[in-house]
Scaffold this motif. Structure first.
Motif, PDB file in Angstrom:
ATOM      1  N   ASP A 112      31.502  46.340  28.207  1.00 34.48           N
ATOM      2  CA  ASP A 112      31.625  44.916  28.466  1.00 34.48           C
ATOM      3  C   ASP A 112      33.095  44.504  28.345  1.00 34.48           C
ATOM      4  O   ASP A 112      33.915  45.212  27.753  1.00 34.48           O
ATOM      5  CB  ASP A 112      30.785  44.122  27.472  1.00 34.48           C
ATOM      6  CG  ASP A 112      29.289  44.327  27.672  1.00 34.48           C
ATOM      7  OD1 ASP A 112      28.862  44.587  28.816  1.00 34.48           O
ATOM      8  OD2 ASP A 112      28.535  44.225  26.677  1.00 34.48           O
ATOM      9  N   LEU A 129      23.748  41.845  30.192  1.00 33.23           N
ATOM     10  CA  LEU A 129      22.767  41.207  29.311  1.00 33.23           C
ATOM     11  C   LEU A 129      21.572  42.106  29.002  1.00 33.23           C
ATOM     12  O   LEU A 129      20.804  41.801  28.087  1.00 33.23           O
ATOM     13  CB  LEU A 129      22.281  39.892  29.928  1.00 33.23           C
ATOM     14  CG  LEU A 129      23.324  38.767  29.992  1.00 33.23           C
ATOM     15  CD1 LEU A 129      22.687  37.497  30.551  1.00 33.23           C
ATOM     16  CD2 LEU A 129      23.932  38.495  28.619  1.00 33.23           C
ATOM     17  N   TYR A 161      21.637  42.965  25.506  1.00 34.23           N
ATOM     18  CA  TYR A 161      21.471  41.880  24.539  1.00 34.23           C
ATOM     19  C   TYR A 161      20.084  41.269  24.705  1.00 34.23           C
ATOM     20  O   TYR A 161      19.125  41.693  24.087  1.00 34.23           O
ATOM     21  CB  TYR A 161      22.576  40.834  24.747  1.00 34.23           C
ATOM     22  CG  TYR A 161      23.968  41.422  24.669  1.00 34.23           C
ATOM     23  CD1 TYR A 161      24.623  41.555  23.447  1.00 34.23           C
ATOM     24  CD2 TYR A 161      24.628  41.871  25.814  1.00 34.23           C
ATOM     25  CE1 TYR A 161      25.897  42.111  23.369  1.00 34.23           C
ATOM     26  CE2 TYR A 161      25.900  42.423  25.746  1.00 34.23           C
ATOM     27  CZ  TYR A 161      26.523  42.543  24.522  1.00 34.23           C
ATOM     28  OH  TYR A 161      27.779  43.095  24.448  1.00 34.23           O
ATOM     29  N   ARG A 162      19.991  40.274  25.587  1.00 33.32           N
ATOM     30  CA  ARG A 162      18.711  39.647  25.873  1.00 33.32           C
ATOM     31  C   ARG A 162      18.755  39.130  27.303  1.00 33.32           C
ATOM     32  O   ARG A 162      19.699  38.447  27.690  1.00 33.32           O
ATOM     33  CB  ARG A 162      18.441  38.499  24.896  1.00 33.32           C
ATOM     34  CG  ARG A 162      17.054  37.899  25.033  1.00 33.32           C
ATOM     35  CD  ARG A 162      16.842  36.742  24.068  1.00 33.32           C
ATOM     36  NE  ARG A 162      16.992  37.145  22.676  1.00 33.32           N
ATOM     37  CZ  ARG A 162      16.839  36.314  21.650  1.00 33.32           C
ATOM     38  NH1 ARG A 162      16.546  35.042  21.878  1.00 33.32           N
ATOM     39  NH2 ARG A 162      16.979  36.742  20.414  1.00 33.32           N
ATOM     40  N   LYS A 163      17.735  39.443  28.072  1.00 36.03           N
ATOM     41  CA  LYS A 163      17.690  38.996  29.467  1.00 36.03           C
ATOM     42  C   LYS A 163      17.134  37.576  29.516  1.00 36.03           C
ATOM     43  O   LYS A 163      16.026  37.330  29.965  1.00 36.03           O
ATOM     44  CB  LYS A 163      16.869  39.971  30.309  1.00 36.03           C
ATOM     45  CG  LYS A 163      17.519  41.346  30.434  1.00 36.03           C
ATOM     46  CD  LYS A 163      16.876  42.209  31.497  1.00 36.03           C
ATOM     47  CE  LYS A 163      15.516  42.689  31.091  1.00 36.03           C
ATOM     48  NZ  LYS A 163      14.947  43.642  32.077  1.00 36.03           N
ATOM     49  N   TYR A 174      21.806  33.066  26.481  1.00 38.91           N
ATOM     50  CA  TYR A 174      23.214  33.399  26.681  1.00 38.91           C
ATOM     51  C   TYR A 174      24.090  32.142  26.616  1.00 38.91           C
ATOM     52  O   TYR A 174      25.156  32.146  25.972  1.00 38.91           O
ATOM     53  CB  TYR A 174      23.388  34.105  28.025  1.00 38.91           C
ATOM     54  CG  TYR A 174      24.817  34.442  28.362  1.00 38.91           C
ATOM     55  CD1 TYR A 174      25.598  35.213  27.495  1.00 38.91           C
ATOM     56  CD2 TYR A 174      25.400  33.979  29.542  1.00 38.91           C
ATOM     57  CE1 TYR A 174      26.911  35.521  27.804  1.00 38.91           C
ATOM     58  CE2 TYR A 174      26.711  34.291  29.854  1.00 38.91           C
ATOM     59  CZ  TYR A 174      27.460  35.056  28.983  1.00 38.91           C
ATOM     60  OH  TYR A 174      28.766  35.356  29.282  1.00 38.91           O
ATOM     61  N   VAL A 226      25.268  35.051  37.035  1.00 40.09           N
ATOM     62  CA  VAL A 226      24.724  36.332  36.599  1.00 40.09           C
ATOM     63  C   VAL A 226      24.155  37.067  37.811  1.00 40.09           C
ATOM     64  O   VAL A 226      23.373  36.496  38.575  1.00 40.09           O
ATOM     65  CB  VAL A 226      23.635  36.138  35.524  1.00 40.09           C
ATOM     66  CG1 VAL A 226      23.046  37.485  35.107  1.00 40.09           C
ATOM     67  CG2 VAL A 226      24.205  35.415  34.310  1.00 40.09           C
ATOM     68  N   TRP A 246      21.881  40.889  35.960  1.00 42.55           N
ATOM     69  CA  TRP A 246      22.066  40.742  34.514  1.00 42.55           C
ATOM     70  C   TRP A 246      23.488  41.039  34.047  1.00 42.55           C
ATOM     71  O   TRP A 246      23.728  41.194  32.857  1.00 42.55           O
ATOM     72  CB  TRP A 246      21.045  41.563  33.722  1.00 42.55           C
ATOM     73  CG  TRP A 246      19.651  41.093  33.972  1.00 42.55           C
ATOM     74  CD1 TRP A 246      18.673  41.756  34.652  1.00 42.55           C
ATOM     75  CD2 TRP A 246      19.094  39.832  33.573  1.00 42.55           C
ATOM     76  NE1 TRP A 246      17.531  40.976  34.728  1.00 42.55           N
ATOM     77  CE2 TRP A 246      17.759  39.790  34.056  1.00 42.55           C
ATOM     78  CE3 TRP A 246      19.576  38.732  32.850  1.00 42.55           C
ATOM     79  CZ2 TRP A 246      16.912  38.702  33.844  1.00 42.55           C
ATOM     80  CZ3 TRP A 246      18.736  37.651  32.638  1.00 42.55           C
ATOM     81  CH2 TRP A 246      17.417  37.645  33.131  1.00 42.55           C
ATOM     82  N   THR A 294      27.176  39.285  33.782  1.00 42.06           N
ATOM     83  CA  THR A 294      27.687  37.919  33.790  1.00 42.06           C
ATOM     84  C   THR A 294      29.115  37.836  34.336  1.00 42.06           C
ATOM     85  O   THR A 294      29.876  38.803  34.281  1.00 42.06           O
ATOM     86  CB  THR A 294      27.695  37.330  32.370  1.00 42.06           C
ATOM     87  OG1 THR A 294      28.709  37.981  31.580  1.00 42.06           O
ATOM     88  CG2 THR A 294      26.346  37.509  31.678  1.00 42.06           C
ATOM     89  N   PHE A 341      27.888  37.995  19.222  1.00 43.11           N
ATOM     90  CA  PHE A 341      27.238  38.987  20.083  1.00 43.11           C
ATOM     91  C   PHE A 341      27.047  40.332  19.390  1.00 43.11           C
ATOM     92  O   PHE A 341      26.437  41.238  19.956  1.00 43.11           O
ATOM     93  CB  PHE A 341      28.030  39.153  21.380  1.00 43.11           C
ATOM     94  CG  PHE A 341      27.855  37.998  22.327  1.00 43.11           C
ATOM     95  CD1 PHE A 341      26.750  37.920  23.158  1.00 43.11           C
ATOM     96  CD2 PHE A 341      28.779  36.966  22.357  1.00 43.11           C
ATOM     97  CE1 PHE A 341      26.576  36.850  24.019  1.00 43.11           C
ATOM     98  CE2 PHE A 341      28.618  35.882  23.209  1.00 43.11           C
ATOM     99  CZ  PHE A 341      27.506  35.822  24.044  1.00 43.11           C
TER     100      PHE A 341
END
Length: 230
Positions: free
Chosen positions: A44, A102, A105-107, A112, A154, A157, A159, A214
């Protein structure tokens, strides 16, 4: 420099850039996004920079929120693919462009957006300022004045775009628009509460807060040499 919490799950490369023309930074974002669509294992990225004066409108934004004729404008105006209405960028405003996968992390786009707000709220807390959210709006407010705008895009997924924090800008540029399309909410800058504050010092706290929120290891990279991306 490395900003991290323990344990961390992912690595995020930090590029602390200077004053970068909007189109060059936009092209860089698109390049990074496309690389990560092709190879989702890439790290990232968080880009922190400032822009010369420019107005940007999100995809589908209403040009009626401009207080000047866009077709006869002396100002730099760009319509881009992020969400949200019109906003203004200029020196003294610290802009953050996270290029995150993402799926790590979380979709969840609402999650976000709230995370990006939390990054800014934690930075304000460093200065003993209480950042606020307003239901139904995206961004961060301070005593009723909007100090941070957020707009994202996005793709698969991954960003792009991100947040803009008014640190110590010349605020007159905001007088030519209805910022974010919200006519009854004033904009403000941190310099109103903290005279002498600079973007340089705030960059450190943004990186630190981003790592915390994050749960990543933020690794500062050498600034990129810019060229025009096609």
């Amino acid at each position: 420099m490395i900003y991290s919490i323990s344990p961390h799950l992912n690595r995020c490369l930090l590029y602390n850039q200077g004053l970068i023309p909007y189109l060059e930074a936009h092209g860089w974002q698109r390049s990074l996004l496309n690389q990560r669509i092709q190879d989702p294992t890439l790290d990232d990225v968080l880009i922190l920079l400032e822009h010369p004066p420019v107005y940007t409108l999100g995809q589908g934004a209403n040009s009626d929120f401009l207080k000047f004729d866009i077709d006869k404008s002396q100002y730099d105006v760009r319509r881009v693919e992020r969400g949200g209405e019109v906003t203004y960028h200029c020196p003294g405003q610290l802009v953050g462009y996270p290029i995150l996968n993402l799926q790590r992390y979380r979709k969840d786009l609402h999650w976000y957006l709230r995370q990006l707000e939390e990054v800014i709220i934690r930075v304000l807390a460093v200065y003993r300022l209480q950042g606020e959210r307003i239901p139904a709006f995206t961004g961060v407010w301070l005593q009723g004045r909007k100090v941070a705008a957020i707009g994202i895009k996005v793709s698969r997924w991954i960003t792009m775009h991100g947040f803009a924090l008014n640190v110590c800008p010349d605020m007159t540029g905001f007088e030519r628009i209805v910022p974010c399309g919200i006519p009854d909410k004033a904009v403000g800058s941190l310099a109103e509460w903290i005279p002498g504050i600079t973007c340089q010092e705030v960059r450190f706290y943004i990186a630190q807060s981003f790592a915390e929120v994050f749960g990543v290891e933020v690794v500062e990279m050498q600034p990129e040499r810019f060229f025009r991306f096609e």
